[in-house]
Scaffold this active site. Structure first.
Site, PDB file in Angstrom:
ATOM      1  N   GLY A  86       0.792  -1.226   0.000  1.00 54.78           N
ATOM      2  CA  GLY A  86       0.000   0.000   0.000  1.00 54.78           C
ATOM      3  C   GLY A  86       0.823   1.273   0.000  1.00 54.78           C
ATOM      4  O   GLY A  86       2.019   1.256  -0.280  1.00 54.78           O
ATOM      5  N   SER A  87       0.129   2.401   0.322  1.00 59.29           N
ATOM      6  CA  SER A  87       0.720   3.751   0.205  1.00 59.29           C
ATOM      7  C   SER A  87       1.233   3.948  -1.219  1.00 59.29           C
ATOM      8  O   SER A  87       2.440   4.120  -1.445  1.00 59.29           O
ATOM      9  CB  SER A  87       1.843   3.975   1.205  1.00 59.29           C
ATOM     10  OG  SER A  87       1.297   4.286   2.433  1.00 59.29           O
ATOM     11  N   HIS A 112       2.273   4.842  -5.010  1.00 61.45           N
ATOM     12  CA  HIS A 112       2.922   5.898  -5.783  1.00 61.45           C
ATOM     13  C   HIS A 112       2.956   5.420  -7.230  1.00 61.45           C
ATOM     14  O   HIS A 112       2.433   4.325  -7.543  1.00 61.45           O
ATOM     15  CB  HIS A 112       4.322   6.176  -5.220  1.00 61.45           C
ATOM     16  CG  HIS A 112       5.155   4.947  -5.012  1.00 61.45           C
ATOM     17  ND1 HIS A 112       5.631   4.200  -6.064  1.00 61.45           N
ATOM     18  CD2 HIS A 112       5.558   4.306  -3.884  1.00 61.45           C
ATOM     19  CE1 HIS A 112       6.317   3.169  -5.598  1.00 61.45           C
ATOM     20  NE2 HIS A 112       6.279   3.204  -4.277  1.00 61.45           N
ATOM     21  N   HIS A 161       3.912   1.689  -8.044  1.00 62.94           N
ATOM     22  CA  HIS A 161       2.834   0.697  -7.930  1.00 62.94           C
ATOM     23  C   HIS A 161       1.898   0.794  -9.139  1.00 62.94           C
ATOM     24  O   HIS A 161       1.493  -0.218  -9.714  1.00 62.94           O
ATOM     25  CB  HIS A 161       1.997   0.961  -6.670  1.00 62.94           C
ATOM     26  CG  HIS A 161       2.730   0.785  -5.378  1.00 62.94           C
ATOM     27  ND1 HIS A 161       3.027   1.835  -4.546  1.00 62.94           N
ATOM     28  CD2 HIS A 161       3.222  -0.324  -4.765  1.00 62.94           C
ATOM     29  CE1 HIS A 161       3.656   1.390  -3.474  1.00 62.94           C
ATOM     30  NE2 HIS A 161       3.801   0.086  -3.578  1.00 62.94           N
ATOM     31  N   LYS A 180      13.055  -2.085  -8.740  1.00 64.39           N
ATOM     32  CA  LYS A 180      13.562  -1.267  -7.640  1.00 64.39           C
ATOM     33  C   LYS A 180      14.041  -2.179  -6.505  1.00 64.39           C
ATOM     34  O   LYS A 180      15.051  -1.927  -5.868  1.00 64.39           O
ATOM     35  CB  LYS A 180      12.434  -0.336  -7.189  1.00 64.39           C
ATOM     36  CG  LYS A 180      12.416   0.080  -5.757  1.00 64.39           C
ATOM     37  CD  LYS A 180      13.237   1.306  -5.543  1.00 64.39           C
ATOM     38  CE  LYS A 180      13.115   1.873  -4.157  1.00 64.39           C
ATOM     39  NZ  LYS A 180      12.927   0.956  -3.074  1.00 64.39           N
ATOM     40  N   GLN A 226      14.691  -8.826  -4.040  1.00 61.60           N
ATOM     41  CA  GLN A 226      13.389  -9.424  -3.739  1.00 61.60           C
ATOM     42  C   GLN A 226      12.827 -10.101  -4.992  1.00 61.60           C
ATOM     43  O   GLN A 226      12.364 -11.243  -4.952  1.00 61.60           O
ATOM     44  CB  GLN A 226      12.444  -8.320  -3.257  1.00 61.60           C
ATOM     45  CG  GLN A 226      10.980  -8.698  -3.226  1.00 61.60           C
ATOM     46  CD  GLN A 226      10.139  -7.598  -2.607  1.00 61.60           C
ATOM     47  OE1 GLN A 226      10.108  -7.456  -1.397  1.00 61.60           O
ATOM     48  NE2 GLN A 226       9.445  -6.808  -3.422  1.00 61.60           N
ATOM     49  N   VAL A 240      10.393   3.185 -11.372  1.00 62.61           N
ATOM     50  CA  VAL A 240       9.855   4.524 -11.670  1.00 62.61           C
ATOM     51  C   VAL A 240      10.512   5.514 -10.699  1.00 62.61           C
ATOM     52  O   VAL A 240      10.606   5.248  -9.500  1.00 62.61           O
ATOM     53  CB  VAL A 240       8.313   4.544 -11.513  1.00 62.61           C
ATOM     54  CG1 VAL A 240       7.764   5.933 -11.785  1.00 62.61           C
ATOM     55  CG2 VAL A 240       7.680   3.517 -12.449  1.00 62.61           C
ATOM     56  N   SER A 269       9.257   5.296  -3.583  1.00 66.28           N
ATOM     57  CA  SER A 269       9.090   4.258  -2.559  1.00 66.28           C
ATOM     58  C   SER A 269       8.105   4.798  -1.523  1.00 66.28           C
ATOM     59  O   SER A 269       8.084   6.006  -1.259  1.00 66.28           O
ATOM     60  CB  SER A 269      10.446   3.982  -1.900  1.00 66.28           C
ATOM     61  OG  SER A 269      10.258   3.320  -0.673  1.00 66.28           O
ATOM     62  N   ARG A 278       8.338   4.492   1.491  1.00 64.81           N
ATOM     63  CA  ARG A 278       9.134   5.020   2.599  1.00 64.81           C
ATOM     64  C   ARG A 278       9.546   6.479   2.390  1.00 64.81           C
ATOM     65  O   ARG A 278       9.931   7.151   3.346  1.00 64.81           O
ATOM     66  CB  ARG A 278      10.402   4.189   2.804  1.00 64.81           C
ATOM     67  CG  ARG A 278      10.176   2.859   3.442  1.00 64.81           C
ATOM     68  CD  ARG A 278      11.491   2.139   3.611  1.00 64.81           C
ATOM     69  NE  ARG A 278      11.275   0.730   3.904  1.00 64.81           N
ATOM     70  CZ  ARG A 278      11.061   0.237   5.124  1.00 64.81           C
ATOM     71  NH1 ARG A 278      11.062   1.041   6.148  1.00 64.81           N
ATOM     72  NH2 ARG A 278      10.860  -1.046   5.301  1.00 64.81           N
TER      73      ARG A 278
HETATM   74  P1  AMP Z   1       5.786  -2.376  -1.782  1.00 66.17           P
HETATM   75  O1  AMP Z   1       4.383  -1.856  -1.622  1.00 66.17           O
HETATM   76  O2  AMP Z   1       6.828  -1.396  -1.422  1.00 66.17           O
HETATM   77  O3  AMP Z   1       5.967  -3.742  -1.143  1.00 66.17           O
HETATM   78  O4  AMP Z   1       5.988  -2.611  -3.348  1.00 66.17           O
HETATM   79  C1  AMP Z   1       5.094  -3.376  -4.096  1.00 66.17           C
HETATM   80  C2  AMP Z   1       5.702  -3.618  -5.453  1.00 66.17           C
HETATM   81  O5  AMP Z   1       5.955  -2.372  -6.097  1.00 66.17           O
HETATM   82  C3  AMP Z   1       7.034  -4.366  -5.394  1.00 66.17           C
HETATM   83  O6  AMP Z   1       7.091  -5.321  -6.436  1.00 66.17           O
HETATM   84  C4  AMP Z   1       8.042  -3.268  -5.607  1.00 66.17           C
HETATM   85  O7  AMP Z   1       9.253  -3.698  -6.193  1.00 66.17           O
HETATM   86  C5  AMP Z   1       7.295  -2.358  -6.574  1.00 66.17           C
HETATM   87  N1  AMP Z   1       7.844  -0.999  -6.541  1.00 66.17           N
HETATM   88  C6  AMP Z   1       8.109  -0.259  -5.444  1.00 66.17           C
HETATM   89  N2  AMP Z   1       8.663   0.918  -5.816  1.00 66.17           N
HETATM   90  C7  AMP Z   1       8.760   0.905  -7.156  1.00 66.17           C
HETATM   91  C8  AMP Z   1       9.251   1.828  -8.135  1.00 66.17           C
HETATM   92  N3  AMP Z   1       9.749   3.007  -7.802  1.00 66.17           N
HETATM   93  N4  AMP Z   1       9.179   1.479  -9.438  1.00 66.17           N
HETATM   94  C9  AMP Z   1       8.674   0.274  -9.805  1.00 66.17           C
HETATM   95  N5  AMP Z   1       8.191  -0.636  -8.931  1.00 66.17           N
HETATM   96  C10 AMP Z   1       8.237  -0.327  -7.635  1.00 66.17           C
END
Ligand code: AMP
Length: 270
Positions: free
Chosen positions: A27-28, A30, A33, A145, A149, A171, A180, A182
């Site tokens: 979630g959260s 950007h 996602h 990114k 993982q 992105v 991110s 974060r």
């Molecule tokens: P998260 O919500 O941070 O666990 O991320 C969910 C998914 O979004 C994961 O597969 C991340 O690698 C991907 N993700 C997070 N940040 C980016 C980004 N800046 N560009 C592309 N994919 C991203």
């Protein structure tokens, strides 16, 4: 858009759905996602997005508590994107059974973030195994990114399920800084600092040649970054993108970094 709150909802909704694309998230949202969701919508019949802040992948309780959560805004974004399903499980829905065997990383995989965040990837693989088993998607969309993982999950899931992991490009914001969730924990000055550091590494990479002293140059740069930007760099390493092995060749390799700005831990690869 159907909101699925438990595994009964999930089973009912997904019965008879073929070529399902899955975007797992915490979630959260950007634009990172959103790019994954758009890609899934483009290549799959239906798309499901999950939002679950997985406690098992946080090696620090405080980090888990402080992780940004914006469920209302997230749902309105998903609605606008015309996502078919959103799955919002609770901890009890995901961890309702004991694993038959414990997840363990190979010795070779205990590198980069795995070295510094003990138990993190075991938690990620565990939740991805459970989600894949519940959702049974044909494709899962993940971001480069989080390259380590992506690498570990791809290896685990593709060996066990009839499912492909699709890698999606990172992105970045207008200053080059990788998006991110974060980043919401950073103030404007800290974001400026992260942008400058990012561009500094992009420029540094351009100066590198295939040469023996590349390891020394990286070590030197790691120390310089600490001083230049007042950050704490955990690692700065050149690794092959296919197998994540340490590399001395620029081709097919990326520079991986993890660093702290104050208490916020950031990762990127270039
Ligand atoms: P998260 O919500 O941070 O666990 O991320 C969910 C998914 O979004 C994961 O597969 C991340 O690698 C991907 N993700 C997070 N940040 C980016 C980004 N800046 N560009 C592309 N994919 C991203």
């Amino acid at each position: 858009m159907k909101i699925l709150l438990n595994n009964n909802d999930l089973n009912e909704a997904l019965n008879n759905v073929s070529r399902l694309g899955f975007v797992p998230t915490m979630g959260s949202f950007h634009k990172g996602h959103i790019s994954l969701i758009k890609r899934s919508k483009k290549v799959c019949n239906k798309t499901i997005v999950s939002i679950f802040v997985n406690p098992k992948q946080f090696n620090n309780r405080k980090d888990f508590r402080e992780y940004p959560r914006n469920i209302k805004k997230d749902l309105s974004i998903l609605k606008k994107l015309k996502v078919n399903f959103v799955y919002l499980p609770g901890k009890k829905h995901i961890y309702n059974s004991k694993r038959a065997s414990k997840i363990k990383l190979n010795k070779n995989d205990q590198i980069l973030c795995a070295k510094f965040r003990k138990g993190h990837f075991e938690g990620v693989i565990d939740v991805m195994d459970r989600l894949t088993n519940l959702i049974k998607p044909s494709k899962i969309f993940m971001g480069e990114k989080d390259m380590q993982q992506l690498y570990l999950v791809k290896d685990y899931i593709e060996k066990r399920y009839k499912c492909k992991i699709i890698a999606c490009k990172t992105v970045r914001d207008e200053g080059g800084f990788a998006l991110s969730s974060r980043n919401l924990l950073l103030n404007n000055n800290q974001i400026k600092k992260a942008r400058n550091l990012t561009n500094h590494i992009f420029d540094f990479k351009k100066t590198l040649k295939n040469q023996k002293k590349i390891f020394r140059l990286l070590q030197q740069k790691k120390n310089d970054l600490d001083k230049l930007f007042d950050v704490k760099v955990e690692y700065l390493e050149l690794r092959n993108t296919k197998n994540l092995k340490i590399s001395s060749k620029i081709q097919k390799s990326k520079i991986f970094i993890a660093y702290y700005i104050n208490k916020v831990r950031l990762i990127d690869n270039f």
